[in-house]
Design a protein around this motif. Structure first.
Motif, mmCIF file in Angstrom:
data_model
loop_
_atom_site.group_PDB
_atom_site.id
_atom_site.type_symbol
_atom_site.label_atom_id
_atom_site.label_comp_id
_atom_site.label_asym_id
_atom_site.label_seq_id
_atom_site.Cartn_x
_atom_site.Cartn_y
_atom_site.Cartn_z
ATOM 1 N N ALA A 24 1.940 -10.044 5.540
ATOM 2 C CA ALA A 24 2.666 -8.832 5.926
ATOM 3 C C ALA A 24 2.048 -7.646 5.202
ATOM 4 O O ALA A 24 1.346 -7.814 4.198
ATOM 5 C CB ALA A 24 4.151 -8.945 5.584
ATOM 6 N N VAL A 25 2.315 -6.458 5.715
ATOM 7 C CA VAL A 25 1.884 -5.215 5.081
ATOM 8 C C VAL A 25 3.122 -4.392 4.774
ATOM 9 O O VAL A 25 3.934 -4.096 5.674
ATOM 10 C CB VAL A 25 0.926 -4.406 5.986
ATOM 11 C CG1 VAL A 25 0.604 -3.054 5.349
ATOM 12 C CG2 VAL A 25 -0.360 -5.184 6.250
ATOM 13 N N LEU A 26 3.285 -4.041 3.502
ATOM 14 C CA LEU A 26 4.400 -3.203 3.055
ATOM 15 C C LEU A 26 3.842 -1.834 2.692
ATOM 16 O O LEU A 26 2.974 -1.740 1.831
ATOM 17 C CB LEU A 26 5.099 -3.828 1.851
ATOM 18 C CG LEU A 26 5.535 -5.303 1.987
ATOM 19 C CD1 LEU A 26 6.248 -5.749 0.711
ATOM 20 C CD2 LEU A 26 6.430 -5.481 3.193
ATOM 21 N N ASN A 27 4.340 -0.803 3.329
ATOM 22 C CA ASN A 27 3.818 0.549 3.111
ATOM 23 C C ASN A 27 4.883 1.424 2.461
ATOM 24 O O ASN A 27 5.975 1.609 3.021
ATOM 25 C CB ASN A 27 3.371 1.160 4.443
ATOM 26 C CG ASN A 27 2.527 2.411 4.253
ATOM 27 O OD1 ASN A 27 2.271 2.842 3.131
ATOM 28 N ND2 ASN A 27 2.095 3.009 5.343
ATOM 29 N N ALA A 28 4.562 1.952 1.293
ATOM 30 C CA ALA A 28 5.504 2.856 0.625
ATOM 31 C C ALA A 28 5.692 4.143 1.407
ATOM 32 O O ALA A 28 6.749 4.765 1.355
ATOM 33 C CB ALA A 28 5.000 3.160 -0.786
ATOM 34 N N ALA A 29 4.659 4.548 2.141
ATOM 35 C CA ALA A 29 4.690 5.797 2.901
ATOM 36 C C ALA A 29 4.986 5.518 4.376
ATOM 37 O O ALA A 29 5.209 4.375 4.785
ATOM 38 C CB ALA A 29 3.356 6.515 2.750
ATOM 39 N N LYS A 30 4.961 6.570 5.170
ATOM 40 C CA LYS A 30 5.142 6.428 6.617
ATOM 41 C C LYS A 30 3.801 6.103 7.259
ATOM 42 O O LYS A 30 2.848 6.852 7.104
ATOM 43 C CB LYS A 30 5.713 7.716 7.213
ATOM 44 C CG LYS A 30 7.151 8.000 6.813
ATOM 45 C CD LYS A 30 7.676 9.237 7.532
ATOM 46 C CE LYS A 30 9.153 9.473 7.188
ATOM 47 N NZ LYS A 30 9.699 10.651 7.899
ATOM 48 N N SER A 31 3.750 5.021 7.982
ATOM 49 C CA SER A 31 2.507 4.620 8.628
ATOM 50 C C SER A 31 2.118 5.570 9.744
ATOM 51 O O SER A 31 0.946 5.685 10.088
ATOM 52 C CB SER A 31 2.629 3.197 9.178
ATOM 53 O OG SER A 31 2.876 2.287 8.131
ATOM 54 N N ILE B 105 0.831 -1.195 0.000
ATOM 55 C CA ILE B 105 0.000 0.000 0.000
ATOM 56 C C ILE B 105 0.872 1.255 0.000
ATOM 57 O O ILE B 105 2.076 1.187 0.226
ATOM 58 C CB ILE B 105 -0.942 0.023 1.230
ATOM 59 C CG1 ILE B 105 -0.125 -0.009 2.526
ATOM 60 C CG2 ILE B 105 -1.907 -1.165 1.187
ATOM 61 C CD1 ILE B 105 -0.963 0.098 3.801
ATOM 62 N N ASP B 106 0.226 2.372 -0.240
ATOM 63 C CA ASP B 106 0.887 3.680 -0.149
ATOM 64 C C ASP B 106 -0.024 4.565 0.690
ATOM 65 O O ASP B 106 -0.802 5.358 0.167
ATOM 66 C CB ASP B 106 1.098 4.261 -1.550
ATOM 67 C CG ASP B 106 1.944 5.535 -1.534
ATOM 68 O OD1 ASP B 106 2.392 5.927 -0.437
ATOM 69 O OD2 ASP B 106 2.133 6.130 -2.611
ATOM 70 N N HIS B 107 0.041 4.405 2.007
ATOM 71 C CA HIS B 107 -0.960 4.969 2.908
ATOM 72 C C HIS B 107 -0.271 5.729 4.047
ATOM 73 O O HIS B 107 0.230 5.127 5.002
ATOM 74 C CB HIS B 107 -1.828 3.839 3.473
ATOM 75 C CG HIS B 107 -3.079 4.316 4.132
ATOM 76 N ND1 HIS B 107 -4.265 3.612 4.074
ATOM 77 C CD2 HIS B 107 -3.357 5.430 4.865
ATOM 78 C CE1 HIS B 107 -5.199 4.251 4.746
ATOM 79 N NE2 HIS B 107 -4.661 5.355 5.230
ATOM 80 N N VAL B 108 -0.232 7.045 3.921
ATOM 81 C CA VAL B 108 0.307 7.871 5.010
ATOM 82 C C VAL B 108 -0.673 7.842 6.178
ATOM 83 O O VAL B 108 -1.881 8.004 6.002
ATOM 84 C CB VAL B 108 0.514 9.331 4.540
ATOM 85 C CG1 VAL B 108 1.021 10.191 5.695
ATOM 86 C CG2 VAL B 108 1.479 9.383 3.369
ATOM 87 N N ASP B 109 -0.143 7.608 7.382
ATOM 88 C CA ASP B 109 -0.969 7.583 8.599
ATOM 89 C C ASP B 109 -2.108 6.569 8.466
ATOM 90 O O ASP B 109 -3.285 6.932 8.293
ATOM 91 C CB ASP B 109 -1.533 8.975 8.903
ATOM 92 C CG ASP B 109 -0.453 9.974 9.275
ATOM 93 O OD1 ASP B 109 0.555 9.558 9.869
ATOM 94 O OD2 ASP B 109 -0.603 11.167 8.957
#
Length: 395
Positions: A63-70, A43-47
């Motif tokens: 697993a969850v991989l986030n392009a942005a900062k969680s 995902i690409d999900h800020v916050d």
């Protein structure tokens, strides 16, 4: 042995290396609909907010991989903690390269390194309970700035929608009878399933107007209830729900553009258009309030400060001002389920008494002693009837 060039700290929740099929989408709410257990969510999900995290947890990815900062530090968002507590590894701040992974490709995760086909794609930060707590503590210090932005955004929204908020100008007319009734508005948000289960007795007795906000219509169908109205931009509601016979209100942009209306027409259905700046759940509340609902019960909507901030600045102002507009009519579902007790009407009490008396008489008639007792009661009843006859008959 590490799969990649060098090994970083191991995943706190994974217990080592993780491998799975990639499912890639910038919109988390779209991704969760096609995630299968064991997939790798990219995902690409800020916050990451609470609703998104609960949707991911329900899908059970590996697993969850986030392009942005969680957790960006704007405010203490709830999503990352929910993922970690559920035992789902979260790799943070992987950058845009991770979004280039082909959907369905096999992905290998080792520490903070992400690879596909033996090629390192990106490196991020594995999160655990300690790192999440530290980030949340820093984020709490940013709340004052967010509240200032909230105040400014509220004034901007008020300027754009003063006629709608104060005078109801622009609210469409609907066929569904709402005046004088309760309205139950369902958003597929915080604990909506639990709230709907708890509200079953209330719904059976009061028969409120059932309003599904986008996917909230499917939530009602899952519980065996057919929505009366479906309100939203139609991006997360199923064809089944749209074809359920509910009246459809399409939330449009303020300039009248309504992409959701095209989907409704493709299904051969009709829809009413409601142009407004706010969110779809706010539009639903304004609609039933303007149509004369006596009580508005909200399921899965936002109520606390953190939940408001989870919506982002674009949605906070409309949510806040809409709640001021509907005022005392609005009740959270949790309040209804705690305070509501099923009421027994007088006719139900009379029916229970009658059933009890019938059962006693039947059991007595089955015994010889009962026959004698019933005969004595019958004789006494005949004496009373004869006495009244002589009294009023003059004999």
């Amino acid at each position: 042995m590490s799969l990649f060039r060098r090994r970083t700290a191991p995943l706190a929740q994974a217990g080592g290396e993780v491998r799975g099929a990639a499912r890639v989408d910038r919109r988390t709410k779209d991704l969760v609909r096609r995630l299968a257990p064991g997939d790798i969510a990219i995902i690409d999900h800020v916050d990451i907010d609470r609703v998104a995290a609960e949707g991911l947890v329900a899908a059970k990815p590996a697993a969850v991989l986030n392009a942005a900062k969680s957790i960006s530090g704007r405010y203490p968002n709830l999503g990352p903690s929910i993922l970690i507590e559920a035992g789902i590894p979260l790799i943070d701040d992987l950058g845009p390269d991770v979004m280039t992974i082909r959907d369905g490709a096999w992905v290998d995760i080792d520490g903070g390194e992400v690879a596909t086909n033996g090629r390192l794609v990106s490196e991020g930060t594995p999160q655990d309970a300690a790192s999440i707590d530290a980030a949340l503590e820093e984020a709490r210090e940013g709340l004052s700035n967010q509240l200032q932005l909230f105040a400014a955004n509220t004034m901007e929204y008020l300027e754009k929608e003063r006629n709608l908020l104060f005078d109801g100008i622009g609210v469409p007319q609907v066929r569904t009878r709402i005046a004088g009734r309760h309205a139950l508005i369902v958003v597929r948000g915080y604990h909506y399933r639990e709230d709907l289960v708890a509200l079953q007795p209330y719904m059976k007795e009061f028969r409120p107007v059932l309003v599904g906000v986008d996917g909230g219509a499917d939530a009602l169908l899952e519980q065996g209830w057919k929505p009366d109205l479906i309100v939203g931009d139609m991006d997360s509601v199923s064809d089944t729900a749209l074809r359920s016979g509910a009246e459809i209100v399409v939330h449009a942009y303020r300039d009248g553009r309504a992409p959701g209306l095209d989907r409704v027409k493709e299904l051969g259905l009709d829809g009413v258009v409601f142009p407004a700046v706010g969110t779809s759940e706010d539009v639903a509340m304004l609609l039933v309030d303007d149509m004369g609902a006596d009580v508005i019960v909200a399921v899965g909507t936002h109520g606390t400060l953190i939940e408001f901030l989870d919506k982002g600045r674009a949605g906070m102002a409309s949510t806040f001002l809409t709640r001021l507009r509907v005022g005392s009519k609005l009740i959270d579902a949790k309040g209804v389920s705690r305070l509501y007790r099923h009421r027994i009407s007088n006719w139900q009490i009379a029916w229970l008494i009658g059933a009890g008396v019938t059962a006693i008489v039947a059991s007595m008639a089955a015994t010889s002693a009962g026959h004698v007792f019933l005969g004595l009661i019958g004789a006494r009843f005949d004496d009373v009837v004869s006495w009244f006859s002589r009294l009023f008959g003059g004999g």
